[in-house]
Every structure is written in C-alpha cells, then in structure tokens.
Design a protein around this motif. Structure first.
Motif, PDB file in Angstrom:
ATOM      1  N   ARG A  58      -2.507  16.488  -0.777  1.00  0.00           N
ATOM      2  CA  ARG A  58      -2.078  15.575   0.283  1.00  0.00           C
ATOM      3  C   ARG A  58      -0.990  16.202   1.144  1.00  0.00           C
ATOM      4  O   ARG A  58      -1.017  16.097   2.375  1.00  0.00           O
ATOM      5  N   ASN A 104       3.043  10.203   3.942  1.00  0.00           N
ATOM      6  CA  ASN A 104       3.110   8.754   3.789  1.00  0.00           C
ATOM      7  C   ASN A 104       2.037   8.065   4.624  1.00  0.00           C
ATOM      8  O   ASN A 104       1.421   7.080   4.184  1.00  0.00           O
ATOM      9  N   LEU A 159      -4.270  -3.586  -5.186  1.00  0.00           N
ATOM     10  CA  LEU A 159      -2.942  -3.003  -5.026  1.00  0.00           C
ATOM     11  C   LEU A 159      -2.019  -3.444  -6.154  1.00  0.00           C
ATOM     12  O   LEU A 159      -1.257  -2.633  -6.693  1.00  0.00           O
ATOM     13  N   GLY A 169      -1.342   8.396   2.888  1.00  0.00           N
ATOM     14  CA  GLY A 169      -1.425   7.465   1.764  1.00  0.00           C
ATOM     15  C   GLY A 169      -1.596   6.028   2.229  1.00  0.00           C
ATOM     16  O   GLY A 169      -2.393   5.273   1.657  1.00  0.00           O
ATOM     17  N   LEU A 170      -0.871   5.652   3.269  1.00  0.00           N
ATOM     18  CA  LEU A 170      -0.978   4.291   3.791  1.00  0.00           C
ATOM     19  C   LEU A 170      -2.394   4.011   4.284  1.00  0.00           C
ATOM     20  O   LEU A 170      -2.964   2.951   3.995  1.00  0.00           O
ATOM     21  N   SER A 225       1.055   4.163  -3.008  1.00  0.00           N
ATOM     22  CA  SER A 225       0.136   5.186  -2.492  1.00  0.00           C
ATOM     23  C   SER A 225       0.252   6.557  -3.151  1.00  0.00           C
ATOM     24  O   SER A 225      -0.560   7.442  -2.886  1.00  0.00           O
ATOM     25  N   TYR A 226       1.251   6.740  -4.021  1.00  0.00           N
ATOM     26  CA  TYR A 226       1.390   8.011  -4.740  1.00  0.00           C
ATOM     27  C   TYR A 226       1.109   7.872  -6.236  1.00  0.00           C
ATOM     28  O   TYR A 226       1.008   8.870  -6.951  1.00  0.00           O
ATOM     29  N   ALA A 258       0.841  -1.204   0.000  1.00  0.00           N
ATOM     30  CA  ALA A 258       0.000   0.000   0.000  1.00  0.00           C
ATOM     31  C   ALA A 258       0.873   1.250   0.000  1.00  0.00           C
ATOM     32  O   ALA A 258       0.606   2.223  -0.718  1.00  0.00           O
ATOM     33  N   HIS A 259       1.916   1.233   0.811  1.00  0.00           N
ATOM     34  CA  HIS A 259       2.841   2.373   0.852  1.00  0.00           C
ATOM     35  C   HIS A 259       3.517   2.590  -0.499  1.00  0.00           C
ATOM     36  O   HIS A 259       3.613   3.718  -0.985  1.00  0.00           O
ATOM     37  N   GLU A 296      -5.121   5.324   3.309  1.00  0.00           N
ATOM     38  CA  GLU A 296      -6.058   5.270   2.191  1.00  0.00           C
ATOM     39  C   GLU A 296      -5.948   3.974   1.400  1.00  0.00           C
ATOM     40  O   GLU A 296      -6.943   3.472   0.862  1.00  0.00           O
ATOM     41  N   TYR A 297      -4.749   3.407   1.328  1.00  0.00           N
ATOM     42  CA  TYR A 297      -4.524   2.257   0.452  1.00  0.00           C
ATOM     43  C   TYR A 297      -4.471   0.909   1.165  1.00  0.00           C
ATOM     44  O   TYR A 297      -4.713  -0.124   0.528  1.00  0.00           O
ATOM     45  N   ARG A 298      -4.186   0.881   2.447  1.00  0.00           N
ATOM     46  CA  ARG A 298      -4.041  -0.413   3.114  1.00  0.00           C
ATOM     47  C   ARG A 298      -5.375  -1.151   3.239  1.00  0.00           C
ATOM     48  O   ARG A 298      -5.393  -2.346   3.550  1.00  0.00           O
TER      49      ARG A 298
END
Length: 208
Positions: free
Chosen positions: A58, A70, A85, A73-74, A46-47, A42-43, A76-78
């Motif tokens: 952001r 970071n 992913l 973003g983490l 994330s961009y 995810a990290h 939002e995506y994890r």
C-alpha cells in the motif's frame, strides 16, 4: 496504565457505540470535513487487516505518502457495510501494524479522537474515563501528525476537570476533552474553551 491496554479498551467502547447507531446516523457528517460516520470508521480500521507485505504494498502504491496511503485505505473500506466495519474493529481489538506503533499510541489516539469526531455532531456525548483522557493529552504532545506542539506555541493549556496543564504563555482553558480536540485541530471544540489564548488557538485549527 499500559497504552496498549488503553487502546484495547477504547476500541471496544468504540465498537459498542457504533452498534447503537442507525443507518441514518452512519451517513451523518462528522468533525472531519467531507467525511461521514462511515468514512471515519473506514479510516480507523483501514490498516487492521493488512499483513506486513500488504502494508508495504500500500505504501508503495502511495509513493511512501501517509496521506495517499490513508486515501487508498479509505477508498477500499468506505464501501463496506457498517456491520462489516464493526466486525473488523471487533476482530482486531489491538490496533494493527501501523496504528499499533509506538506502544499503541497511534491507535489509541486515533480511536479516541475519531470517536469524538463522530459523537459531537450527533449530539451523543460520553464521559471518557479520566485515565484515558489524561494519557491522551500527554501522548498528543508526542504525536507529530496531530500538530499539537505547533498549536501550543506561546500558549498554556489548562484542563478544568483534570489535573493537567501544559505549555507556557497566554492561557486557554476548558474541559479536557475539548482541549484535546481543539489542540488536535477541531475548531468546533473551541466553543467549550475560554481564556485570552483562545483566539490564537482557533486561528491555528484546521478542521471544522
């Protein structure tokens, strides 16, 4: 070889590898403390989907802090499923706006090191192409967020499987992959290293 090309190759290999993992492996801890495999991936991505305006937004939310950006973003995506992913990684073979900086250096190092952060705890090693590994070692010296220059102070790092040496001082030596990870702060990689400078390097590592 052009760093952007190396970054594309690394991300393609990363996506191929992730597609082999089981649901249980996606929940497995990594070398990044507190992060499982899903969090690391995810990290990494994330961009990638951010436009210039979204990236600016952001960073405004993060009050211009890279660490807080970071974290946003983490978060939002994890929550995304593994296949989502991987899909982001596939759709963005070239690192996005932030990771594409400095000729692709940030994205290249981010992808290569984080893949090893996942592989080592899972017991799934790989042979990294020598051209990528040597370039990653060289570039790591010019990537302040990794902290390599600080950890190298007073040390001479010698790769035993590549023609690569850097620094002056007491020697620490071992396989290039382990050197790269240890210099980037991964303490677990120090088990594969040796030399009179090893204890000094271990004392400067910050990640499990």
């Amino acid at each position: 070889m052009d760093v952007r090309t190396l970054a594309r190759e690394e991300r393609a290999d990363f996506a191929d590898f992730l597609e082999t993992l089981t649901p249980e492996q996606w929940d497995h801890p990594t070398l990044c403390v507190g992060w499982n495999v899903r969090s690391v991936v995810a990290h990494v991505v994330s961009y990638d989907e951010l436009s210039g305006r979204q990236l600016a937004r952001r960073f405004a939310r993060a009050r211009l802090s890279l660490r807080r950006s970071n974290e946003i973003g983490l978060a939002e995506y994890r929550v995304r499923a593994p296949e989502e992913l991987i899909g982001v990684l596939r759709r963005h073979p070239q690192p996005g706006r932030r990771l594409g900086k400095f000729g692709g250096m940030v994205g290249f190092l981010d992808g290569l090191i984080h893949q090893q952060d996942i592989r080592r705890p899972l017991g799934l090693p790989r042979t990294i192409p020598a051209v990528r590994l040597r370039r990653a070692l060289e570039l790591s010296l010019r990537a302040p967020p990794l902290g390599v220059s600080r950890r190298l102070t007073g040390l001479r790092a010698v790769a035993t499987d590549l023609d690569w040496t850097t620094g002056t001082g007491i020697e620490v030596r071992g396989p290039a992959e382990a050197l790269l990870l240890a210099l980037a702060g991964r303490r677990a990689a120090a088990d594969d290293l040796a030399g009179p400078g090893l204890d000094v390097l271990i004392s400067r590592t910050t990640v499990a």
